[in-house]
Design a protein around this motif. Sequence first.
Motif, PDB file in Angstrom:
ATOM      1  N   TRP A 236       0.840  -1.206   0.000  1.00 49.95           N
ATOM      2  CA  TRP A 236       0.000   0.000   0.000  1.00 49.95           C
ATOM      3  C   TRP A 236       0.877   1.260   0.000  1.00 49.95           C
ATOM      4  N   LEU A 237       2.045   1.176   0.678  1.00 46.22           N
ATOM      5  CA  LEU A 237       2.968   2.316   0.670  1.00 46.22           C
ATOM      6  C   LEU A 237       3.549   2.521  -0.726  1.00 46.22           C
ATOM      7  N   GLN A 238       3.921   1.377  -1.364  1.00 47.20           N
ATOM      8  CA  GLN A 238       4.446   1.467  -2.722  1.00 47.20           C
ATOM      9  C   GLN A 238       3.385   2.042  -3.656  1.00 47.20           C
ATOM     10  N   GLY A 239       2.110   1.656  -3.426  1.00 49.07           N
ATOM     11  CA  GLY A 239       1.010   2.189  -4.208  1.00 49.07           C
ATOM     12  C   GLY A 239       0.854   3.686  -3.986  1.00 49.07           C
ATOM     13  N   MET A 240       0.995   4.136  -2.738  1.00 45.97           N
ATOM     14  CA  MET A 240       0.878   5.573  -2.443  1.00 45.97           C
ATOM     15  C   MET A 240       2.001   6.353  -3.115  1.00 45.97           C
ATOM     16  N   LEU A 241       3.205   5.737  -3.158  1.00 47.02           N
ATOM     17  CA  LEU A 241       4.339   6.432  -3.769  1.00 47.02           C
ATOM     18  C   LEU A 241       4.100   6.678  -5.258  1.00 47.02           C
ATOM     19  N   LYS A 242       3.285   5.788  -5.884  1.00 48.37           N
ATOM     20  CA  LYS A 242       3.008   5.970  -7.310  1.00 48.37           C
ATOM     21  C   LYS A 242       2.066   7.156  -7.540  1.00 48.37           C
ATOM     22  N   LEU A 243       1.422   7.650  -6.444  1.00 49.28           N
ATOM     23  CA  LEU A 243       0.479   8.761  -6.579  1.00 49.28           C
ATOM     24  C   LEU A 243       1.176  10.090  -6.798  1.00 49.28           C
ATOM     25  N   GLY A 244       2.429  10.180  -6.399  1.00 44.83           N
ATOM     26  CA  GLY A 244       3.097  11.461  -6.614  1.00 44.83           C
ATOM     27  C   GLY A 244       4.253  11.676  -5.660  1.00 44.83           C
ATOM     28  N   ASP A 245       4.268  12.876  -5.082  1.00 40.37           N
ATOM     29  CA  ASP A 245       5.424  13.342  -4.330  1.00 40.37           C
ATOM     30  C   ASP A 245       5.875  12.359  -3.249  1.00 40.37           C
ATOM     31  N   LYS A 246       7.175  12.074  -3.259  1.00 41.57           N
ATOM     32  CA  LYS A 246       7.741  11.088  -2.351  1.00 41.57           C
ATOM     33  C   LYS A 246       7.660  11.547  -0.889  1.00 41.57           C
ATOM     34  N   VAL A 247       7.888  12.848  -0.666  1.00 47.46           N
ATOM     35  CA  VAL A 247       7.882  13.342   0.710  1.00 47.46           C
ATOM     36  C   VAL A 247       6.465  13.275   1.278  1.00 47.46           C
ATOM     37  N   PHE A 248       5.476  13.718   0.462  1.00 47.53           N
ATOM     38  CA  PHE A 248       4.107  13.701   0.985  1.00 47.53           C
ATOM     39  C   PHE A 248       3.572  12.281   1.122  1.00 47.53           C
ATOM     40  N   TRP A 249       3.602  11.513   0.002  1.00 47.00           N
ATOM     41  CA  TRP A 249       2.965  10.198   0.005  1.00 47.00           C
ATOM     42  C   TRP A 249       3.810   9.145   0.706  1.00 47.00           C
ATOM     43  N   GLY A 250       5.126   9.362   0.788  1.00 46.09           N
ATOM     44  CA  GLY A 250       5.989   8.361   1.392  1.00 46.09           C
ATOM     45  C   GLY A 250       6.232   8.572   2.873  1.00 46.09           C
ATOM     46  N   VAL A 251       6.155   9.826   3.332  1.00 46.55           N
ATOM     47  CA  VAL A 251       6.491  10.101   4.731  1.00 46.55           C
ATOM     48  C   VAL A 251       5.337  10.780   5.464  1.00 46.55           C
ATOM     49  N   ILE A 252       4.844  11.895   4.912  1.00 45.62           N
ATOM     50  CA  ILE A 252       3.864  12.691   5.651  1.00 45.62           C
ATOM     51  C   ILE A 252       2.526  11.942   5.764  1.00 45.62           C
ATOM     52  N   ALA A 253       2.012  11.455   4.624  1.00 44.90           N
ATOM     53  CA  ALA A 253       0.707  10.773   4.662  1.00 44.90           C
ATOM     54  C   ALA A 253       0.728   9.521   5.539  1.00 44.90           C
ATOM     55  N   PRO A 254       1.700   8.602   5.356  1.00 44.07           N
ATOM     56  CA  PRO A 254       1.720   7.437   6.253  1.00 44.07           C
ATOM     57  C   PRO A 254       1.953   7.839   7.710  1.00 44.07           C
ATOM     58  N   GLY A 255       2.735   8.900   7.920  1.00 45.39           N
ATOM     59  CA  GLY A 255       2.996   9.373   9.288  1.00 45.39           C
ATOM     60  C   GLY A 255       1.707   9.818   9.956  1.00 45.39           C
ATOM     61  N   ILE A 256       0.899  10.609   9.229  1.00 49.39           N
ATOM     62  CA  ILE A 256      -0.384  11.075   9.770  1.00 49.39           C
ATOM     63  C   ILE A 256      -1.277   9.877  10.084  1.00 49.39           C
ATOM     64  N   LEU A 257      -1.284   8.928   9.130  1.00 47.66           N
ATOM     65  CA  LEU A 257      -2.128   7.736   9.264  1.00 47.66           C
ATOM     66  C   LEU A 257      -1.784   6.938  10.522  1.00 47.66           C
ATOM     67  N   VAL A 258      -0.492   6.672  10.702  1.00 48.57           N
ATOM     68  CA  VAL A 258      -0.047   5.876  11.848  1.00 48.57           C
ATOM     69  C   VAL A 258      -0.367   6.613  13.149  1.00 48.57           C
ATOM     70  N   ASN A 259      -0.110   7.909  13.168  1.00 49.17           N
ATOM     71  CA  ASN A 259      -0.384   8.675  14.372  1.00 49.17           C
ATOM     72  C   ASN A 259      -1.873   8.733  14.684  1.00 49.17           C
ATOM     73  N   PHE A 260      -2.680   8.762  13.599  1.00 49.10           N
ATOM     74  CA  PHE A 260      -4.114   8.755  13.815  1.00 49.10           C
ATOM     75  C   PHE A 260      -4.551   7.452  14.480  1.00 49.10           C
ATOM     76  N   VAL A 261      -3.953   6.340  14.025  1.00 50.66           N
ATOM     77  CA  VAL A 261      -4.292   5.049  14.622  1.00 50.66           C
ATOM     78  C   VAL A 261      -3.992   5.070  16.122  1.00 50.66           C
ATOM     79  N   PHE A 262      -2.850   5.649  16.484  1.00 48.40           N
ATOM     80  CA  PHE A 262      -2.463   5.670  17.900  1.00 48.40           C
ATOM     81  C   PHE A 262      -3.435   6.478  18.762  1.00 48.40           C
ATOM     82  N   VAL A 263      -3.833   7.652  18.274  1.00 52.41           N
ATOM     83  CA  VAL A 263      -4.629   8.540  19.132  1.00 52.41           C
ATOM     84  C   VAL A 263      -6.133   8.360  18.947  1.00 52.41           C
ATOM     85  N   MET A 264      -6.508   7.476  17.959  1.00 50.66           N
ATOM     86  CA  MET A 264      -7.921   7.322  17.619  1.00 50.66           C
ATOM     87  C   MET A 264      -8.827   7.110  18.835  1.00 50.66           C
TER      88      MET A 264
END
Lengths: 287, 521
Positions: free
Chosen positions: B341-369
């Motif tokens: 799914w991460l590799q799929g997100m990387l195909k969407l565009g910018d490496k910094v956003f889709w590779g680091v920021i978006a998964p980072g937000i996602l993981v943090n959301f899971v923690f504080v949900m």
Amino acid sequence: MTWRTVVGTLATFVTTVVIAFWLINEPARMKEAEEGFAGRSMEAGAAIYENNCTRCHGPAGGGLVGLAPAINNPALFDGTRLAEVGWAGSLHDFVYSTISGGRPLASSGTTWPQRMPTWSTEYGGPLRHDQVRDVTAFVLNWGRAYEEGITALQNPETATTSMEPIDAVGIDINTPELPPGNPDDGEALTVSLGCTACHIQTEVGPAWLAENHPDGTGIGTRAGERIVAADYTGAATTAEQYLRESIVRTNEYVVEGYEPGIMVATYGETLTAQNLSDIISYLITLK
Amino acid sequence: MSLFRIHAPILDDIRSDGLMPTLIAKTDEVVTRLTAGLNVEEIRSVLRGDPPKRPNPRVKPHADGFWMHMRPTYFHEKVMTLYPTFRLGWLSVYFLVFETITGLVLMLWYTPSPLRAFEDMQNIMSNVPLGLMMRDLHRLGAEFMVMVVLLHMLRTFITGSYKKPRQFTWFTGGVLLLLTLFLSFSGYLLPWDQLSLWAVTIGASMAEATPVIGREVNLLVRGGPDFGANGLLRFYLLHVFALPLIAFIFLGVHYYKVIIHGHSLPPKEEEIGEDTARKVPMEKRSYFLPDVLTKEVYWIVIWTALLILMVTVGNWHAPLEPHADSQVTPLHTTAPWYFLWLQGMLKLGDKVFWGVIAPGILVNFVFVMPYLEVGPSRRYIHRRVGLSVCAISVIAFSILTYMGTPYHAVSSSPDQEIVAALVPQTHPGPVRTASFDELLPGEYSSDKWNSAPTENLREIMETFDYEINKYGSELPGAVGIMNIVDWQVGLKKVTLSVVWNNGEETFTQNVYVHEDSKHGH
């Protein structure tokens, strides 16, 4: 609770039986797996050989006249070669260490003009140790053709002659006088020596064939025209001599539009007079 | 007068009570000490399934024994059935232990060095009795563990078990999920074959995309600009030491919280906003001894049997591709499936956003949900929004996973794709797995696949023909040629060419096939 006991006991029993059968078959399976990895090593070695070794040792290990010896030579596999060089270790170690470290000096009993380079990364070469091991496995597999007496895969002509040092023609364009050439042998040599790699198209070296050259003339015609051209700097007076000069003294005159130093400059040391004459007699027919 | 006396009270007992009664009494005493409270008679009663006496002597080991004090004395009968837990949390622990045991066995024959690692894998598979089985079990267990832990999280969300007072349990579970993924991911590199190097290289390429300190993070993860001796050693130490250590610590915290709060009951069993998991009425108690323990032993037996049968009778084997080569990127190389799914997100565009920021937000959301979603009801009917978001997330992750595979947006030329279908660079494929004897020397053409002399050849050429027709519009008049020659004894050279535009353009690739190589086994 009872059905769980039955199913659990049954599962334990089945697992024990399966493991027992697996253990009985384990030695045979391990042997097969070992052969499998040896086979894959040869597959990998064959590909590495194709990319790195064929240019000197020939695609089928038969060696190339004047360039490098045959390595599918029976002498390598029957112990003769090991005895000649006084090698005390195994054949595998001999081949492995030769590929790894190359041949800084001509080895015992031969006068091959070129030195084999080092191949292992350990000695500054390009191949990892597992790749050297793969090539070794591939080279040693030629021995099976002799062991099993399969002549079709033995390549005997080159194997028996290539270990001999050659009588090189040298870089003088007048002497020695060349024997009569055979255009068919010459054409075969241009393929096996790799000339056609650069001279079929025009990008790296001028194309020989008329249909591939922008002038629409073959190398045989152009050779005669070059020697009378105004910018010609060489010493040739005939078309044959021009071709001889171009092969053995490659930088004497370089056609406009091409860089000097690109073409291999050692053909004078690696071709016999007969080879050179054959090649020239072939090229002169390409009008 | 003797110089010293041996004081052996048992001799006095034998003298007074007789030999057999004394031995029976002593055995009983030893058993009671070992079980921290259960004597032989009580153990037999447990095994028979007798109802416990009052007061229940079977709770004593929970109070006095080290191992049993970690387990609750009784469960609510409503969590003893398959629903609502599906045994997923328990299975996660089972796989953690299973992986530890099989991993320890593999460690005996493994050296974390690029000079040795691949050879060691071959040695484990071909020279260590049961070595292949241990490797297959370890790999298969790892795949199951990732699946089980993911499903455990999904189940916990669906039944609303993350809600008060279990928010922190969910948080530690999130940490354990990440640890599971990284445990599996770090193990991926260790065989040091093409598959492991490139799968991990793709996964680790996110490190580089870290804003500002990307270069430093990358060096820290890989031990250099690219994976080499340092990177392999780091991943090995993470895999066998650091991550398991942290995982066991968090497992302790996670399970302690489960004991403290009790297993959350099925949502409909409780009043809205109440948590009654700890208040189990006498008649609804299922005691650990014997009910829970027998079930657990049963599941251990079943799952171990299943795994062993899969790697033996089922012929499931962990792949081992050629030796790692940092110079050659295999076509269609992918990250491990749980990072697709991460590799799929990387195909969407910018490496910094889709590779680091978006998964980072996602993981943090899971923690504080659980701290954000504080609706009191666990009933499904009251959680339409949450469950819908959950369903949409599952679908989104499935789509992203598909997008991560080579089937989506891969930029290589059709001629290469066609040849790669026959001799793939990430797995053996039809040519290498064909019967060696059926690969008869000769030249075969894809348009006349039906006239090839052997069955395997016909299959290969039919696939060739199918692949060529698939790209028909891009390669006009294309035809596939396969040429087989005997190259050495037991070794054949197979040349695959795609020729199109009336023979003006060609793509050619060679492979060598050895009779013993047993690809795919």
